[in-house]
Design a protein around this motif. Structure first.
Motif, PDB file in Angstrom:
ATOM      1  N   GLN A 224     -39.907  -0.913  -0.756  1.00 14.03           N
ATOM      2  CA  GLN A 224     -39.244   0.123  -1.550  1.00 14.03           C
ATOM      3  C   GLN A 224     -37.740   0.020  -1.372  1.00 14.03           C
ATOM      4  N   GLY A 225     -37.009   0.207  -2.494  1.00 17.22           N
ATOM      5  CA  GLY A 225     -35.552   0.227  -2.406  1.00 17.22           C
ATOM      6  C   GLY A 225     -34.894  -0.615  -3.473  1.00 17.22           C
ATOM      7  N   ASP A 226     -33.678  -1.034  -3.181  1.00 22.27           N
ATOM      8  CA  ASP A 226     -32.915  -1.872  -4.103  1.00 22.27           C
ATOM      9  C   ASP A 226     -33.538  -3.264  -4.151  1.00 22.27           C
ATOM     10  N   PRO A 227     -33.866  -3.769  -5.337  1.00 23.06           N
ATOM     11  CA  PRO A 227     -34.593  -5.039  -5.423  1.00 23.06           C
ATOM     12  C   PRO A 227     -33.903  -6.205  -4.731  1.00 23.06           C
ATOM     13  N   ALA A 228     -32.634  -6.444  -5.041  1.00 22.07           N
ATOM     14  CA  ALA A 228     -31.943  -7.579  -4.436  1.00 22.07           C
ATOM     15  C   ALA A 228     -31.894  -7.445  -2.919  1.00 22.07           C
ATOM     16  N   ALA A 229     -31.564  -6.253  -2.444  1.00 23.07           N
ATOM     17  CA  ALA A 229     -31.463  -6.038  -1.000  1.00 23.07           C
ATOM     18  C   ALA A 229     -32.815  -6.247  -0.322  1.00 23.07           C
ATOM     19  N   GLU A 230     -33.891  -5.779  -0.959  1.00 25.65           N
ATOM     20  CA  GLU A 230     -35.216  -5.907  -0.352  1.00 25.65           C
ATOM     21  C   GLU A 230     -35.728  -7.343  -0.383  1.00 25.65           C
ATOM     22  N   ILE A 231     -35.410  -8.077  -1.426  1.00 26.29           N
ATOM     23  CA  ILE A 231     -35.805  -9.492  -1.477  1.00 26.29           C
ATOM     24  C   ILE A 231     -35.082 -10.266  -0.379  1.00 26.29           C
ATOM     25  N   LEU A 232     -33.792  -9.991  -0.207  1.00 26.80           N
ATOM     26  CA  LEU A 232     -33.031 -10.667   0.842  1.00 26.80           C
ATOM     27  C   LEU A 232     -33.514 -10.250   2.233  1.00 26.80           C
ATOM     28  N   ALA A 233     -33.922  -8.979   2.377  1.00 25.15           N
ATOM     29  CA  ALA A 233     -34.469  -8.536   3.658  1.00 25.15           C
ATOM     30  C   ALA A 233     -35.790  -9.249   3.944  1.00 25.15           C
ATOM     31  N   ALA A 234     -36.595  -9.450   2.890  1.00 22.28           N
ATOM     32  CA  ALA A 234     -37.851 -10.182   3.055  1.00 22.28           C
ATOM     33  C   ALA A 234     -37.579 -11.633   3.429  1.00 22.28           C
ATOM     34  N   GLU A 235     -36.529 -12.212   2.848  1.00 21.30           N
ATOM     35  CA  GLU A 235     -36.166 -13.578   3.221  1.00 21.30           C
ATOM     36  C   GLU A 235     -35.815 -13.648   4.704  1.00 21.30           C
ATOM     37  N   ALA A 236     -35.040 -12.680   5.187  1.00 20.49           N
ATOM     38  CA  ALA A 236     -34.659 -12.670   6.598  1.00 20.49           C
ATOM     39  C   ALA A 236     -35.877 -12.498   7.500  1.00 20.49           C
ATOM     40  N   GLU A 237     -36.858 -11.720   7.041  1.00 21.92           N
ATOM     41  CA  GLU A 237     -38.046 -11.454   7.856  1.00 21.92           C
ATOM     42  C   GLU A 237     -39.004 -12.640   7.897  1.00 21.92           C
TER      43      GLU A 237
END
Length: 282
Positions: A224-237
């Motif tokens: 949940q949240g801002d799409p770009a930010a969450e995709i990048l967070a998923a990349e980091a994870e």
């Protein structure tokens, strides 16, 4: 499959072309013919002080062509003048390319500025699936950041038609993919989106089952949240080698999952990004 490899003859573009693992990955997904494309901006002339374009270009392209041919590919070189992303798209369309590859870093202010801002321009306009190969920044002899291009994929979807088209790329990527993470980002309700009765987690699981049939180890995540930010967070994870997504999504009214977000991902991702454009015949 034919692929375009755009180069500005810089050390950064060499990293993509001369990395044996990257070339091997392209071969595994069905690339058999690689077309090197270098674009000379219209405002740059061979007679400019301190610039010997002809000799440098010929030497570099000859070296790149040998590397590609030694790796088992057919290779051709194209030298054109104009706006880089437009000429790259034009050649890709003319030869019927199935993939365009471009590096994400360039340090050639007076030379062929294919790498850098052109990657972002191609993210908006590409006529083929676009692979943005991430190159190390701020080093004298850069290398690719993640050389196993398609080994670990992060697929981001808003369940739009273009997102489905991006998922279909697994039909050939699977030959080089071992792991995949499927991500959907929930955002505030957008009036431009249809109502969905099915739970997004269930929809992701349905997609995951298709990949598991191909022996790809798969996980799913709804964020949940801002799409770009969450995709990048998923990349980091999850540390994928490449993020896969469509270049357009459901809505043109908001920054949802796909659209301008894809440009943000190209600019900000740590690793490689593969964008799949909409079907031009649709």
């Amino acid at each position: 499959m034919k692929a375009i490899c755009a180069t500005d003859l810089s050390a950064a573009s060499e990293a993509t072309i001369e990395n044996e693992t990257c070339l091997e990955c392209l071969g595994r997904i069905g690339v058999a013919e690689i077309h090197l494309v270098t674009v000379i901006p219209s405002n740059v002339h061979a007679g400019m002080p301190g610039i010997d374009f002809e000799e440098r270009r010929e030497q570099a392209l000859a070296r790149y062509k040998r590397v590609i041919e030694n790796a088992g590919f057919d290779a051709e070189a194209h030298v054109v003048r104009g706006t880089p992303h437009r000429r790259i798209n034009g050649i890709a369309d003319t030869i019927g390319a199935g993939l365009t590859v471009v590096g994400s870093r360039g340090k050639s202010p007076l030379e062929n500025r294919v790498i850098g801002s052109t990657a972002r321009n191609l993210a908006r306009t590409t006529v083929t699936p676009l692979l943005v190969n991430r190159i190390e920044r701020e080093v004298d002899e850069p290398d690719v950041v993640r050389e196993h291009l398609f080994q670990r994929m992060l697929y981001a979807t808003d369940f739009s038609e273009n997102a489905d088209r991006a998922f279909a790329a697994f039909s050939y990527l699977r030959h080089a993919t071992q792991e995949a993470t499927l991500v959907h980002v929930e955002t505030p309700t957008d009036p431009g989106l249809p109502e969905e009765d099915e739970d997004p987690k269930a929809r992701l699981e349905e997609l995951a089952s298709q990949l598991e049939d191909w022996a790809i180890e798969t996980r799913t995540a709804v964020r949940q949240g801002d799409p770009a930010a969450e995709i990048l967070a998923a990349e980091a994870e999850y540390e994928p080698t490449t993020i896969l997504l469509g270049s357009r999504g459901h809505s043109r009214l908001r920054r949802l999952l796909l659209g301008s977000v894809s440009e943000d991902i190209v600019a900000r991702a740590d690793g490689n990004v593969m964008l799949v454009p909409p079907d031009r015949m649709a």
